[in-house]
Enzyme design. Structure first.
Site, short mmCIF file in Angstrom:
data_model
loop_
_atom_site.label_atom_id
_atom_site.label_comp_id
_atom_site.label_asym_id
_atom_site.label_seq_id
_atom_site.Cartn_x
_atom_site.Cartn_y
_atom_site.Cartn_z
N ASP A 10 7.02 -19.63 -1.90
CA ASP A 10 6.94 -18.77 -0.72
C ASP A 10 5.71 -17.88 -0.90
O ASP A 10 5.22 -17.69 -2.02
CB ASP A 10 8.22 -17.93 -0.62
CG ASP A 10 8.15 -16.93 0.51
OD1 ASP A 10 7.83 -17.34 1.64
OD2 ASP A 10 8.40 -15.74 0.26
N ASP A 12 4.81 -14.46 1.13
CA ASP A 12 5.01 -13.01 1.19
C ASP A 12 6.07 -12.57 0.18
O ASP A 12 7.20 -13.05 0.20
CB ASP A 12 5.46 -12.59 2.60
CG ASP A 12 4.37 -12.84 3.63
OD1 ASP A 12 3.24 -12.38 3.40
OD2 ASP A 12 4.65 -13.49 4.65
N GLY A 61 11.71 -13.73 5.39
CA GLY A 61 11.61 -15.17 5.23
C GLY A 61 11.74 -15.97 6.51
O GLY A 61 11.50 -17.18 6.51
N ARG A 64 9.00 -14.97 13.16
CA ARG A 64 9.13 -13.74 13.96
C ARG A 64 10.22 -13.88 15.02
O ARG A 64 11.04 -12.98 15.19
CB ARG A 64 7.78 -13.40 14.60
CG ARG A 64 6.79 -12.78 13.63
CD ARG A 64 5.51 -12.38 14.31
NE ARG A 64 4.74 -13.54 14.72
CZ ARG A 64 4.49 -13.89 15.97
NH1 ARG A 64 4.96 -13.16 16.97
NH2 ARG A 64 3.77 -14.95 16.26
N SER A 139 4.93 -17.34 8.34
CA SER A 139 3.94 -16.51 9.01
C SER A 139 2.72 -17.31 9.42
O SER A 139 2.20 -18.13 8.65
CB SER A 139 3.51 -15.36 8.10
OG SER A 139 2.43 -14.66 8.66
N ASP A 197 11.69 -15.23 -2.73
CA ASP A 197 12.26 -13.89 -2.89
C ASP A 197 13.21 -13.54 -1.75
O ASP A 197 13.88 -12.50 -1.81
CB ASP A 197 11.17 -12.83 -2.98
CG ASP A 197 10.44 -12.63 -1.65
OD1 ASP A 197 10.17 -13.65 -0.96
OD2 ASP A 197 10.14 -11.48 -1.30
#
Length: 252
Positions: A10, A12, A61, A64, A139, A197
């Site tokens: 991942d 971010d 995760g 949007r 994202s 995360d």
């Protein structure tokens, strides 16, 4: 070779120190709309967005749009879906997502982006061990952010929100993003590890039947560690320093 031959990361919160910025952008977005959605009752303002618990449980995760939908559902707020062309605002799901995009983009222009200190050493060591690596993110900013952090050269594949939209891939906790990345690496999930995360991310790794799902808890919070395990992490690490050694045990 029967073990781990690839790792899907991942972005971010795992590779880039952007999770706190995402949380702040969601808070600014939702808190600005909540008075419109839930007018004050008996003088009491609506409960603000919690950038720790609600960020972790509802939006971290996720894409949007999925993040907006999850938050609205949790607060029992009904909004029309709107269309992708809706300008930033509070009236539709697409408008709220656009509002978050606008806020986050402004933060990036002001603050920039950085990779965590343990990222490059871990990626160099994995390459030395001939383990292929991919970066994944819901994202649309991920590719440009990884380029800004000078990390793209460390990865054999990258799947971001733009790819997800073009391929019509569902977001986490569906494993589609991770499966697409493993496919681009040419390594099946049974020989691929996932490092995440976010709760939705570790759940996606578990659903995708990846060989190893590693949860990352950079704050070393015992409650978060337990929660990551409950959502599907096989193990939880406080950072990437120990990852190559962990994968070495799964490599053969």
């Amino acid at each position: 070779m029967n073990g781990v031959r690839a790792v899907v990361f991942d972005t971010d919160g795992v590779l880039l120190a952007t999770a706190a910025r995402h949380a702040a952008a969601w808070k600014e977005t939702f808190d600005g709309c909540l008075p419109e959605w839930q007018p004050s009752h008996a003088g009491a303002p609506p409960r603000p967005f919690d950038p720790v618990r609600e960020y972790r449980d509802l939006v971290d995760g996720r894409s949007r749009l999925d993040g907006v939908r999850a938050f609205l559902a949790a607060r029992r707020i009904a909004l029309p879906p709107g269309t992708p062309g809706d300008p930033p605002g509070c009236a539709t799901v697409h408008a709220v997502a656009a509002r978050k995009e606008e806020v986050f983009s402004a933060m990036l222009r002001t603050d920039g982006v950085r990779a965590f200190d343990d990222v490059r050493p871990a990626l160099r060591e994995l390459r030395r061990r001939t383990i292929r690596c991919a970066a994944v993110s819901a994202s649309r900013h991920a590719r440009s952010l990884l380029q800004a952090a000078d990390l793209t050269g460390h990865f054999d594949a990258l799947v971001d929100g733009r790819d997800a939209a073009a391929l019509n891939l569902p977001g986490k906790p569906d494993p589609a993003l991770f499966l697409e990345a493993a496919g681009r690496l040419g390594v099946p999930p049974a020989h691929t590890a996932v490092v995440e995360d976010a709760l939705a991310g570790v759940e996606a790794g578990r659903r995708g039947r990846f060989r190893l799902v590693v949860g990352l808890d950079r704050e070393a919070d015992p409650h978060m560690t337990d929660t990551l395990r409950a959502h599907g992490a096989d193990m939880v690490l406080p950072g990437l320093v120990g990852l190559p050694a962990v994968l070495e045990g799964e490599h053969t």
